[in-house]
Design an enzyme around this catalytic site. Structure first.
Site, PDB file in Angstrom:
ATOM      1  CG  ASN A  95      -1.544   1.341   1.501  1.00 16.02           C
ATOM      2  OD1 ASN A  95      -2.432   1.785   0.790  1.00 16.02           O
ATOM      3  ND2 ASN A  95      -1.058   2.020   2.541  1.00 16.02           N
ATOM      4  CE1 TYR A 160       0.485   8.199  -6.682  1.00 22.38           C
ATOM      5  CE2 TYR A 160      -1.230   8.625  -8.313  1.00 22.38           C
ATOM      6  CZ  TYR A 160      -0.826   8.050  -7.120  1.00 22.38           C
ATOM      7  OH  TYR A 160      -1.720   7.332  -6.367  1.00 22.38           O
ATOM      8  CE  LYS A 164       0.216   4.514  -6.796  1.00 18.60           C
ATOM      9  NZ  LYS A 164       0.350   3.494  -5.732  1.00 18.60           N
ATOM     10  CB  THR A 195      -5.793   9.656   2.333  1.00 17.57           C
ATOM     11  OG1 THR A 195      -5.143   9.801   1.062  1.00 17.57           O
ATOM     12  CG2 THR A 195      -6.720   8.445   2.305  1.00 17.57           C
TER      13      THR A 195
END
Length: 283
Positions: A95, A160, A164, A195
């Site tokens: 994670n 990023y 991914k 988050t």
């Protein structure tokens, strides 16, 4: 938990030993809480030792430890410690991840390398460690947390998105490689999730952000009923799927209408994001 996707059976999580990286906050924390509630024996690792201790106290965990996923020795030591104290892990949830954002040319080289090291190399390292433990037993489940950003490319988050996308490709290849091994390998692809990772940003126009508890529920669902991947939210997953069948100009026009061209550029509130960016840059 087998890897035959054609024969899906439910299984209880009670007593399963679960390792979660980046477990001190956000999705990792929510997942730990959800799996504990379902009877799993959970160990969390995180590089932030202060927050890790607080999370362990809040969750009532017996086993936690500092974990730097960019350091293979750190990962192996943590995995071994969990094995000794809780038992051989049945599940690894990769994670840990970071998301500095901004114009590509303004991205410091160290930020790009850190994203690749944590978001991609950390997943590769963890997957290999878990496979070495699980394959001889012909049992286990590895879940890698990717992102819809790995399939829907967003200006201002180029590196990023690249990490991914690589996690998606890596995980799918590993899953196929070990399809008949008894070890399941799955992906979770969240949309914008509430988050610290998305602090100071705004998600796709007209769509709500996911909550970390929804990601946690999707992870639990994959463990109880193994399958290759889960998109959260389902609605954003459907939008993403629909875009694949559109002409490129139409798909990119839709992304612009949803605010995709500005959400990580002009749409960012630097002051609201400053604390996260500083923390994400720390080793």
């Amino acid at each position: 938990m087998g890897a035959d996707w054609d024969v899906m059976t439910s299984s209880s999580l009670r007593g399963q030993v679960v390792v979660i990286t980046g477990g001190a906050r956000g999705i990792g924390y929510a997942t730990a809480r959800t799996l504990i509630e379902r009877g799993a024996r959970v160990a969390i690792g995180d590089i932030d030792e202060t927050r890790l201790l607080a999370a362990a106290d809040e969750l009532g965990l017996e086993v936690t430890g500092r974990l730097d996923v960019t350091d293979g020795e750190s990962f192996r030591a943590f995995y071994s410690m969990v094995s000794e104290r809780l038992g051989t892990p049945d599940v690894l949830i990769n994670n840990a991840g970071i998301m500095p954002v901004g114009p590509t040319l303004e991205e410091p080289e160290e930020a790009a390398r850190r994203m690749v090291d944590i978001n991609l190399h950390g997943v590769i390292t963890g997957t290999k460690i878990a496979l070495a433990s699980m394959l001889p037993r012909r049992n286990g489940h590895i879940i890698n947390i990717a992102s819809m950003a790995g399939e829907a490319f967003v200006p201002g988050a180029a590196t990023y998105c690249a990490t991914k996308a690589a996690v998606i490709a890596f995980t799918e290849a590993v899953r196929l490689e070990h399809r008949t091994s008894g070890v399941s390998v799955s992906l979770v692809l969240p949309t914008f999730t509430n988050t610290e990772l998305v602090a100071g940003t705004t998600g796709p126009r007209g769509f709500r952000n996911a909550e970390p508890e929804e990601i946690a529920d999707a992870i639990a669902g994959l463990l109880e009923r193994p399958r290759p991947r889960a998109y959260v939210t389902r609605v954003m997953g459907q939008v993403l799927a629909a875009q694949r069948f559109m002409p490129r100009s139409v798909a990119e026009g839709l992304a612009r209408r949803l605010g995709g061209e500005q959400m990580f550029l002009a749409g960012v509130d630097p002051s609201a994001r400053q604390a996260y960016e500083q923390r994400a840059g720390k080793s």
